[in-house]
Enzyme design. Sequence first.
Site, PDB file in Angstrom:
ATOM      1  N   GLU A 136      75.879  59.841  70.453  1.00 34.67           N
ATOM      2  CA  GLU A 136      77.256  59.787  69.986  1.00 34.67           C
ATOM      3  C   GLU A 136      77.768  61.173  69.626  1.00 34.67           C
ATOM      4  OE1 GLU A 136      76.200  56.921  67.107  1.00 34.67           O
ATOM      5  OE2 GLU A 136      75.759  58.394  65.564  1.00 34.67           O
ATOM      6  N   CYS A 160      81.320  67.078  66.259  1.00 30.01           N
ATOM      7  CA  CYS A 160      79.926  66.875  65.850  1.00 30.01           C
ATOM      8  C   CYS A 160      79.171  66.305  67.047  1.00 30.01           C
ATOM      9  CB  CYS A 160      79.935  65.890  64.674  1.00 30.01           C
ATOM     10  SG  CYS A 160      78.311  65.411  64.118  1.00 30.01           S
ATOM     11  N   CYS A 167      65.715  60.607  67.187  1.00 33.87           N
ATOM     12  CA  CYS A 167      65.196  61.749  66.435  1.00 33.87           C
ATOM     13  C   CYS A 167      63.782  61.431  65.998  1.00 33.87           C
ATOM     14  CB  CYS A 167      66.076  62.015  65.199  1.00 33.87           C
ATOM     15  SG  CYS A 167      65.583  63.484  64.254  1.00 33.87           S
ATOM     16  N   CYS A 171      63.328  60.800  58.744  1.00 30.39           N
ATOM     17  CA  CYS A 171      63.888  60.761  57.386  1.00 30.39           C
ATOM     18  C   CYS A 171      64.311  59.313  57.081  1.00 30.39           C
ATOM     19  CB  CYS A 171      65.088  61.704  57.273  1.00 30.39           C
ATOM     20  SG  CYS A 171      64.672  63.421  57.663  1.00 30.39           S
ATOM     21  N   CYS A 174      68.084  57.994  57.041  1.00 32.38           N
ATOM     22  CA  CYS A 174      68.927  58.292  58.205  1.00 32.38           C
ATOM     23  C   CYS A 174      68.690  57.250  59.295  1.00 32.38           C
ATOM     24  CB  CYS A 174      68.579  59.690  58.724  1.00 32.38           C
ATOM     25  SG  CYS A 174      69.388  60.101  60.281  1.00 32.38           S
ATOM     26  N   CYS A 402      75.525  59.874  61.575  1.00 34.13           N
ATOM     27  CA  CYS A 402      74.148  59.516  61.224  1.00 34.13           C
ATOM     28  C   CYS A 402      73.573  58.384  62.069  1.00 34.13           C
ATOM     29  CB  CYS A 402      74.023  59.157  59.745  1.00 34.13           C
ATOM     30  SG  CYS A 402      74.993  60.212  58.668  1.00 34.13           S
TER      31      CYS A 402
HETATM   32  N1  SAH Z   1      68.311  66.852  62.261  1.00 41.65           N
HETATM   33  C1  SAH Z   1      69.387  67.665  61.709  1.00 41.65           C
HETATM   34  C2  SAH Z   1      70.755  67.029  61.936  1.00 41.65           C
HETATM   35  C3  SAH Z   1      70.874  65.724  61.205  1.00 41.65           C
HETATM   36  S1  SAH Z   1      72.455  64.996  60.899  1.00 41.65           S
HETATM   37  C4  SAH Z   1      69.152  67.866  60.228  1.00 41.65           C
HETATM   38  O1  SAH Z   1      68.243  67.244  59.684  1.00 41.65           O
HETATM   39  O2  SAH Z   1      69.843  68.670  59.630  1.00 41.65           O
HETATM   40  C5  SAH Z   1      73.277  66.039  59.777  1.00 41.65           C
HETATM   41  C6  SAH Z   1      73.094  65.741  58.296  1.00 41.65           C
HETATM   42  O3  SAH Z   1      73.360  64.386  57.952  1.00 41.65           O
HETATM   43  C7  SAH Z   1      71.686  66.046  57.804  1.00 41.65           C
HETATM   44  O4  SAH Z   1      71.774  66.806  56.642  1.00 41.65           O
HETATM   45  C8  SAH Z   1      71.151  64.666  57.522  1.00 41.65           C
HETATM   46  O5  SAH Z   1      70.106  64.703  56.601  1.00 41.65           O
HETATM   47  C9  SAH Z   1      72.378  63.967  57.022  1.00 41.65           C
HETATM   48  N2  SAH Z   1      72.273  62.510  56.981  1.00 41.65           N
HETATM   49  C10 SAH Z   1      71.523  61.705  57.774  1.00 41.65           C
HETATM   50  N3  SAH Z   1      71.669  60.417  57.413  1.00 41.65           N
HETATM   51  C11 SAH Z   1      72.530  60.390  56.377  1.00 41.65           C
HETATM   52  C12 SAH Z   1      73.081  59.344  55.577  1.00 41.65           C
HETATM   53  N4  SAH Z   1      72.749  58.079  55.791  1.00 41.65           N
HETATM   54  N5  SAH Z   1      73.946  59.692  54.603  1.00 41.65           N
HETATM   55  C13 SAH Z   1      74.277  60.986  54.400  1.00 41.65           C
HETATM   56  N6  SAH Z   1      73.798  62.013  55.112  1.00 41.65           N
HETATM   57  C14 SAH Z   1      72.926  61.720  56.099  1.00 41.65           C
END
Ligand code: SAH
Length: 412
Positions: A136, A160, A167, A171, A174, A402
Amino acid sequence: MTEQTIPAGDGLRADEVSAYAALEDRVRAGATMPLTMAAPGRGKPPRHWLDLTGEQRRAAVTELGLPGFRADQISRHVFEHLDLDPSGWTDLPAADRGRVAEAFLPSLLTSVRPLSCDGGTTLKTLWRLHDGSLIESVLMRYGVPGIRASGSGRNRATLCISSQAGCGMACPFCATGQGGLQRNLSAAEILAQVVAGARSLRDGEIPGAPGRVNNIVFMGMGEPLANFKAVTATIDTLTAPAPHGLGISARGITVSTVGLVPRINALADAGVPVTLAVSLHAPDDELRDELCPINTRWNVADVVDAAHRYFRLTKRRVSIEYALIRDVNDQVARAELLAEVLRRDGGHGWVHVNLIPLNPTPGSKWTASRRRDEAAFVAALERRGVAVTVRDTRGREIDGACGQLAASVAGE
Ligand code: SAH
């Protein structure tokens, strides 16, 4: 998720491959999702004009039996006119259009589900790739007169984009991380998201008169630094001046990483001054081990050191991403510890903290912080001289970011 062995190659050194394999074993023992550093490598997309360097483009047209000057012509259509369909290129002999399309411009992205909100100024597109993988991208336009949801200030647009299908970083808060890694995207698959977004803006499909993409953030699906080769090739083409690239300033590009330290260092050494964002989410290893399993390999101190080195080499202020999770990482004591951990050169001038209200994933045990806790967290950082902002929550009603949209469609 299926078990995956890590193939050598993909720019990984042998020692990295074995380090990652050991890491996966450790995490498998305790984490809900295994960490996966290298993509399984299935479903490689066909070669595309957007994958090639300037030199490769000239060689490729010659190989097809076309004169060398066609390379510049094709690039002008692609990068200046944002047109990936040669059937309408009248400056190319009709007989050659089909061959050029077949050889260099196979269709890579099919829009599955465009969704918009915020008065049309947030547009999210779910794309299907040639092998069925879903990714996306989200276009957000700010400061559109007459549309309050677009915010105030300068009229600008941020796109974005995704760098991987899925991924491997696992985490737990996420949605993408919980879905596992399908594969790395090619440079062309990443760039095609930008071309599509830029075309929507240029063609006036987003309210606020025709416009341009000012900022590109690698904050869609995937860990960009785990797909280093394709991501750096993408940045080269994004920043290359027309007609050989999109002519976007490196300052307008943000690479967001969970903290792959050797790759942060490699990005610094590459000398392209993009903005680095590091997803920290906790200032202490005990909590970060849980929120970002990769912390068991490169801990808070390692990551902050690498981020600071990035700042020293590029002079670009680093952004620290911190998702605020109610009663998990949002205590004032953690804000104070965060300020302490980020202190370098006697202060915080090198860094900026970006707080993200947690966007709870379906079934998640976690939720966003209370307003008063968020305010206290911000105040604690400000008292210590840390520059801090709270990210707006655009696009929430369309699973704004996300990986949630892809996750919901994959489950249908
Ligand atoms: N892999 C990269 C890009 C991830 S997406 C990274 O880890 O930075 C970008 C941001 O969104 C990251 O900081 C990630 O931790 C955050 N993110 C992911 N899921 C989320 C959620 N459910 N709520 C808020 N932020 C989130």
